[in-house]
Motif scaffolding. Structure first.
Motif, PDB file in Angstrom:
ATOM      1  N   LEU A 295       0.829  -1.210   0.000  1.00 41.48           N
ATOM      2  CA  LEU A 295       0.000   0.000   0.000  1.00 41.48           C
ATOM      3  C   LEU A 295       0.860   1.255   0.000  1.00 41.48           C
ATOM      4  CD1 LEU A 295      -2.719  -1.065   2.598  1.00 41.48           C
ATOM      5  CD2 LEU A 295      -2.862  -1.171   0.098  1.00 41.48           C
ATOM      6  N   SER A 296       0.359   2.279  -0.680  1.00 43.56           N
ATOM      7  CA  SER A 296       1.077   3.561  -0.740  1.00 43.56           C
ATOM      8  C   SER A 296       0.069   4.655  -1.084  1.00 43.56           C
ATOM      9  CB  SER A 296       2.171   3.501  -1.811  1.00 43.56           C
ATOM     10  OG  SER A 296       1.590   3.376  -3.106  1.00 43.56           O
ATOM     11  N   ASP A 297       0.558   5.848  -1.355  1.00 44.22           N
ATOM     12  CA  ASP A 297      -0.337   6.947  -1.736  1.00 44.22           C
ATOM     13  C   ASP A 297      -1.059   6.647  -3.039  1.00 44.22           C
ATOM     14  OD1 ASP A 297       0.385   8.358   0.493  1.00 44.22           O
ATOM     15  OD2 ASP A 297       1.889   9.590  -0.536  1.00 44.22           O
ATOM     16  N   THR A 298      -0.438   5.855  -3.889  1.00 42.93           N
ATOM     17  CA  THR A 298      -1.044   5.540  -5.189  1.00 42.93           C
ATOM     18  C   THR A 298      -1.654   4.145  -5.245  1.00 42.93           C
ATOM     19  OG1 THR A 298       1.122   4.817  -6.001  1.00 42.93           O
ATOM     20  CG2 THR A 298       0.480   7.107  -6.446  1.00 42.93           C
ATOM     21  N   VAL A 299      -1.304   3.272  -4.296  1.00 39.83           N
ATOM     22  CA  VAL A 299      -1.877   1.921  -4.237  1.00 39.83           C
ATOM     23  C   VAL A 299      -2.839   1.865  -3.055  1.00 39.83           C
ATOM     24  CG1 VAL A 299      -1.412  -0.541  -3.997  1.00 39.83           C
ATOM     25  CG2 VAL A 299       0.184   0.908  -5.267  1.00 39.83           C
ATOM     26  N   LYS A 300      -4.114   1.753  -3.372  1.00 39.28           N
ATOM     27  CA  LYS A 300      -5.168   1.823  -2.360  1.00 39.28           C
ATOM     28  C   LYS A 300      -5.634   0.421  -1.960  1.00 39.28           C
ATOM     29  CE  LYS A 300      -5.313   6.331  -2.808  1.00 39.28           C
ATOM     30  NZ  LYS A 300      -4.857   7.242  -1.733  1.00 39.28           N
ATOM     31  N   LEU A 301      -6.500   0.393  -0.941  1.00 36.05           N
ATOM     32  CA  LEU A 301      -7.052  -0.870  -0.440  1.00 36.05           C
ATOM     33  C   LEU A 301      -8.547  -0.915  -0.716  1.00 36.05           C
ATOM     34  CD1 LEU A 301      -6.405  -3.499   1.085  1.00 36.05           C
ATOM     35  CD2 LEU A 301      -6.918  -2.285   3.223  1.00 36.05           C
ATOM     36  N   ILE A 302      -8.999  -2.008  -1.345  1.00 36.16           N
ATOM     37  CA  ILE A 302     -10.400  -2.178  -1.748  1.00 36.16           C
ATOM     38  C   ILE A 302     -10.969  -3.413  -1.061  1.00 36.16           C
ATOM     39  CG2 ILE A 302     -11.945  -2.620  -3.700  1.00 36.16           C
ATOM     40  CD1 ILE A 302      -9.836  -1.230  -5.490  1.00 36.16           C
ATOM     41  N   TYR A 303     -12.222  -3.315  -0.633  1.00 37.01           N
ATOM     42  CA  TYR A 303     -12.935  -4.470  -0.074  1.00 37.01           C
ATOM     43  C   TYR A 303     -14.017  -4.884  -1.057  1.00 37.01           C
ATOM     44  CZ  TYR A 303     -16.017  -7.147   3.083  1.00 37.01           C
ATOM     45  OH  TYR A 303     -16.807  -8.115   3.651  1.00 37.01           O
ATOM     46  N   PHE A 304     -14.051  -6.170  -1.404  1.00 38.24           N
ATOM     47  CA  PHE A 304     -15.031  -6.697  -2.363  1.00 38.24           C
ATOM     48  C   PHE A 304     -15.857  -7.804  -1.730  1.00 38.24           C
ATOM     49  CE2 PHE A 304     -15.642 -10.086  -5.733  1.00 38.24           C
ATOM     50  CZ  PHE A 304     -16.857  -9.573  -6.190  1.00 38.24           C
ATOM     51  N   SER A 305     -17.187  -7.643  -1.783  1.00 38.48           N
ATOM     52  CA  SER A 305     -18.095  -8.668  -1.268  1.00 38.48           C
ATOM     53  C   SER A 305     -19.415  -8.614  -2.020  1.00 38.48           C
ATOM     54  CB  SER A 305     -18.360  -8.447   0.225  1.00 38.48           C
ATOM     55  OG  SER A 305     -19.404  -9.298   0.686  1.00 38.48           O
ATOM     56  N   LEU A 306     -19.897  -9.779  -2.438  1.00 41.04           N
ATOM     57  CA  LEU A 306     -21.232  -9.880  -3.027  1.00 41.04           C
ATOM     58  C   LEU A 306     -22.237 -10.433  -2.031  1.00 41.04           C
ATOM     59  CD1 LEU A 306     -20.803 -11.105  -6.736  1.00 41.04           C
ATOM     60  CD2 LEU A 306     -21.106  -8.788  -5.860  1.00 41.04           C
ATOM     61  N   GLY A 307     -21.862 -10.502  -0.761  1.00 41.45           N
ATOM     62  CA  GLY A 307     -22.798 -10.952   0.261  1.00 41.45           C
ATOM     63  C   GLY A 307     -22.920 -12.466   0.343  1.00 41.45           C
ATOM     64  N   THR A 308     -23.700 -12.918   1.294  1.00 37.93           N
ATOM     65  CA  THR A 308     -23.859 -14.353   1.563  1.00 37.93           C
ATOM     66  C   THR A 308     -24.363 -15.111   0.352  1.00 37.93           C
ATOM     67  OG1 THR A 308     -24.367 -13.807   3.864  1.00 37.93           O
ATOM     68  CG2 THR A 308     -24.928 -16.024   3.116  1.00 37.93           C
ATOM     69  N   PHE A 309     -25.372 -14.557  -0.314  1.00 39.09           N
ATOM     70  CA  PHE A 309     -26.002 -15.275  -1.422  1.00 39.09           C
ATOM     71  C   PHE A 309     -25.284 -15.029  -2.745  1.00 39.09           C
ATOM     72  CE2 PHE A 309     -29.592 -14.299   1.566  1.00 39.09           C
ATOM     73  CZ  PHE A 309     -29.608 -15.558   2.131  1.00 39.09           C
ATOM     74  N   GLY A 310     -24.873 -13.789  -2.985  1.00 40.32           N
ATOM     75  CA  GLY A 310     -24.179 -13.485  -4.231  1.00 40.32           C
ATOM     76  C   GLY A 310     -22.901 -14.282  -4.406  1.00 40.32           C
ATOM     77  N   SER A 311     -22.220 -14.568  -3.304  1.00 37.95           N
ATOM     78  CA  SER A 311     -20.953 -15.302  -3.383  1.00 37.95           C
ATOM     79  C   SER A 311     -21.139 -16.758  -3.798  1.00 37.95           C
ATOM     80  CB  SER A 311     -20.220 -15.245  -2.035  1.00 37.95           C
ATOM     81  OG  SER A 311     -20.981 -15.868  -1.020  1.00 37.95           O
ATOM     82  N   THR A 312     -22.379 -17.249  -3.777  1.00 38.68           N
ATOM     83  CA  THR A 312     -22.627 -18.631  -4.213  1.00 38.68           C
ATOM     84  C   THR A 312     -22.597 -18.761  -5.732  1.00 38.68           C
ATOM     85  OG1 THR A 312     -25.036 -18.360  -4.241  1.00 38.68           O
ATOM     86  CG2 THR A 312     -24.049 -19.086  -2.181  1.00 38.68           C
ATOM     87  N   ASN A 313     -22.701 -17.639  -6.441  1.00 40.90           N
ATOM     88  CA  ASN A 313     -22.609 -17.656  -7.898  1.00 40.90           C
ATOM     89  C   ASN A 313     -21.129 -17.621  -8.283  1.00 40.90           C
ATOM     90  OD1 ASN A 313     -22.645 -17.133 -10.680  1.00 40.90           O
ATOM     91  ND2 ASN A 313     -24.519 -15.921 -10.544  1.00 40.90           N
ATOM     92  N   VAL A 314     -20.534 -18.794  -8.346  1.00 42.51           N
ATOM     93  CA  VAL A 314     -19.078 -18.910  -8.543  1.00 42.51           C
ATOM     94  C   VAL A 314     -18.659 -18.319  -9.877  1.00 42.51           C
ATOM     95  CG1 VAL A 314     -17.153 -20.529  -8.750  1.00 42.51           C
ATOM     96  CG2 VAL A 314     -18.955 -20.936  -7.057  1.00 42.51           C
ATOM     97  N   THR A 315     -19.437 -18.552 -10.915  1.00 47.27           N
ATOM     98  CA  THR A 315     -19.091 -18.034 -12.249  1.00 47.27           C
ATOM     99  C   THR A 315     -19.027 -16.517 -12.236  1.00 47.27           C
ATOM    100  OG1 THR A 315     -20.167 -19.936 -13.306  1.00 47.27           O
ATOM    101  CG2 THR A 315     -19.768 -17.995 -14.673  1.00 47.27           C
ATOM    102  N   LEU A 316     -20.021 -15.883 -11.608  1.00 44.59           N
ATOM    103  CA  LEU A 316     -20.049 -14.424 -11.538  1.00 44.59           C
ATOM    104  C   LEU A 316     -18.905 -13.898 -10.671  1.00 44.59           C
ATOM    105  CD1 LEU A 316     -21.459 -11.773 -12.237  1.00 44.59           C
ATOM    106  CD2 LEU A 316     -22.906 -12.084 -10.212  1.00 44.59           C
ATOM    107  N   MET A 317     -18.692 -14.527  -9.524  1.00 43.66           N
ATOM    108  CA  MET A 317     -17.605 -14.109  -8.642  1.00 43.66           C
ATOM    109  C   MET A 317     -16.262 -14.160  -9.372  1.00 43.66           C
ATOM    110  SD  MET A 317     -18.247 -13.206  -5.391  1.00 43.66           S
ATOM    111  CE  MET A 317     -16.811 -13.708  -4.430  1.00 43.66           C
ATOM    112  N   GLN A 318     -16.009 -15.258 -10.082  1.00 44.48           N
ATOM    113  CA  GLN A 318     -14.724 -15.402 -10.760  1.00 44.48           C
ATOM    114  C   GLN A 318     -14.574 -14.397 -11.895  1.00 44.48           C
ATOM    115  OE1 GLN A 318     -12.269 -17.740  -9.578  1.00 44.48           O
ATOM    116  NE2 GLN A 318     -11.169 -16.163 -10.723  1.00 44.48           N
ATOM    117  N   LYS A 319     -15.674 -14.089 -12.566  1.00 43.32           N
ATOM    118  CA  LYS A 319     -15.633 -13.083 -13.634  1.00 43.32           C
ATOM    119  C   LYS A 319     -15.160 -11.733 -13.077  1.00 43.32           C
ATOM    120  CE  LYS A 319     -18.623 -10.285 -16.589  1.00 43.32           C
ATOM    121  NZ  LYS A 319     -20.002  -9.928 -16.966  1.00 43.32           N
TER     122      LYS A 319
END
Length: 466
Positions: A295-319
């Motif tokens: 991490l730096s001034d130009t490299v930021k930190l992102i959190y990604f979550s599709l929630g409990t149910f969205g994460s079950t769609n493996v094809t979409l998650m991987q895309k």
């Protein structure tokens, strides 16, 4: 301080299964407990202890119980000890329902049509409530609470038509609660300032989701010899008062005026992350060293979550993960139960369950499905969002966030190559948006809205007794 020394109230919560609903109830329950009130939760045998560990009392409901009415002096509850995994059942219903497929909000209404979808969730809710209805009725008779708070789309008739004051807790986008023709249709994701498409969506909504939900509530009501619900109303709301959590900065109160008996707070944000699945969610989060050093001034930190149910769609998650692999920033990924089936890139760290409330203060941006808890929690920490809505009120949250300038909305199924990364860079370059988010977070954290909501609940209950 004198207000906090009011009479201690006994309050019982009944929450739907699902982390979002439970976390919303817990967030309010924690504040009510701080105000000196005694909190109980109805709970299932499969989840014994999940509320006790937070300092609340539990009333266990045995799903397959049958009440033996032959002994009037002491009714005994019998059960076959078959405790279903309710979260798993709900997850399976969502997957079978096609809600996670690439459908427009308008076409998704067919999934909420009991005539077209034999797996409509309302049917299983009818059965679930009937299995525990007599136990709920007996518990209320024995416990004699001052208030019952319900976060359940169908309301048990013994609560709705009983003598004890009750409140509906709306852990969804508040369009569910308002039901106003001045606002876009529920689950439509349509803008507030352009009525194009409103009429068609409203018409189909009434014939599908609203009609099907009313049918299920009336099936329950008829079974227990209670009146039918108001056909002009989507949810079965309490005549006493109703509660919702949504930040003032996103709320629709710039368009409508709230009734006096509505209790609003900026969000139900629980004090620590709580789910029904893993005690690790209650631990603080330590950023992995390999992520931290990049991490730096130009490299930021992102959190990604599709929630409990969205994460079950493996094809979409991987895309989405494949797209984010080309992102110059570091990403924390909530992978859900499909963790083993997902491939993470070098710029990512992921776990099945992560303590979201500990992670949000650390990140610079949140990519989310737009669930109400995640939206309100992210707003409270002043972080911009990219919302990838999947179904229901997620569409409404995504639209409202974009309208109010706290982030962007993107179709998770149909985004073009590099589109997501361009949006990320656009947000990090938008100092006005970042400042707007930061200021909103500061105001929300200082608003003390949960405490104010508890004081209003106490006042409304006192008025009700008078």
């Amino acid at each position: 301080m004198s207000e906090q020394k009011n009479k201690q109230l006994k309050i019982i919560f009944l929450s739907s299964e699902g982390a979002g609903h439970i976390n919303a109830c817990v967030g309010l329950a924690q504040e009510l407990a701080k105000c000196g009130h005694e909190i109980y939760f109805f709970n299932k045998p499969s989840n014994i202890g999940q509320f006790e560990k937070l300092g609340f009392k539990e009333i266990i409901l045995h799903e397959n119980a049958v009440v033996d009415d032959t002994d009037d002096a002491k009714k005994q509850v019998k059960t076959d000890n078959k405790d279903d995994d309710d979260q798993g059942k709900l997850r399976e219903t969502i997957i079978k329902s096609n809600l996670l497929a690439d459908l427009s909000p308008y076409d998704q209404l067919d999934v909420f049509d009991r005539h077209k979808n034999k797996n409509f969730f309302g049917f299983s809710m009818i059965n679930d409530i009937r299995k525990v209805h007599e136990q709920i009725r007996q518990s209320l008779s024995e416990q004699k609470p001052d208030l019952v708070i319900v976060d359940y789309i169908l309301i048990p008739p013994c609560i709705a038509y009983g003598q004890i004051p009750w409140a509906y807790l709306c852990s969804h986008n508040p369009l569910h609660l308002f039901n106003s023709q001045l606002l876009p249709p529920i689950t439509s994701g349509l803008p507030t300032d352009n009525r194009s498409g409103w009429a068609d969506f409203y018409d189909k909504f009434r014939k599908t989701y609203q009609s099907s939900l009313q049918y299920c509530q009336n099936e329950l009501n008829k079974h227990y010899q209670c009146p039918e619900v108001n056909k002009n109303q989507f949810l079965f709301l309490s005549p006493h008062f109703n509660i919702y959590g949504y930040p003032e900065q996103l709320d629709y109160t710039d368009i409508i005026t709230l009734p006096e008996n509505v209790v609003r707070l900026d969000g139900f944000c629980r004090q620590q992350s709580t789910t029904t699945t893993d005690d690790n969610d209650n631990k603080t989060f330590e950023l992995p060293e390999n992520i931290k050093t990049r991490l730096s001034d130009t490299v930021k930190l992102i959190y990604f979550s599709l929630g409990t149910f969205g994460s079950t769609n493996v094809t979409l998650m991987q895309k989405i993960l494949n797209e984010l692999a080309g992102c110059p920033h570091q990403i924390i990924v909530s992978t859900g139960q499909s963790h083993q089936q997902l491939s993470l890139s070098e710029n990512m760290y992921g776990q099945s369950y992560l303590p979201q409330m500990s992670i949000l203060p650390l990140v610079d941006l949140v990519i989310t499905h737009g669930g109400n808890n995640t939206v309100t929690e992210t707003m409270s920490y002043g972080k911009p969002m990219i919302v990838m809505p999947l179904f229901a009120d997620q569409h409404d949250n995504a639209q409202r966030i974009m309208e109010k300038g706290f982030g962007y909305r993107i179709n998770p199924h149909r985004f073009e190559s590099n589109q997501l990364i361009q949006l990320i860079q656009q947000i990090f370059s938008d100092k006005i948006m970042i400042e707007r988010c930061t200021n909103a977070g500061n105001l929300i954290r200082k608003s003390n809205s949960k405490w104010k909501a508890c004081k209003k609940i106490e006042k409304l209950l006192n008025n009700n007794k008078e």
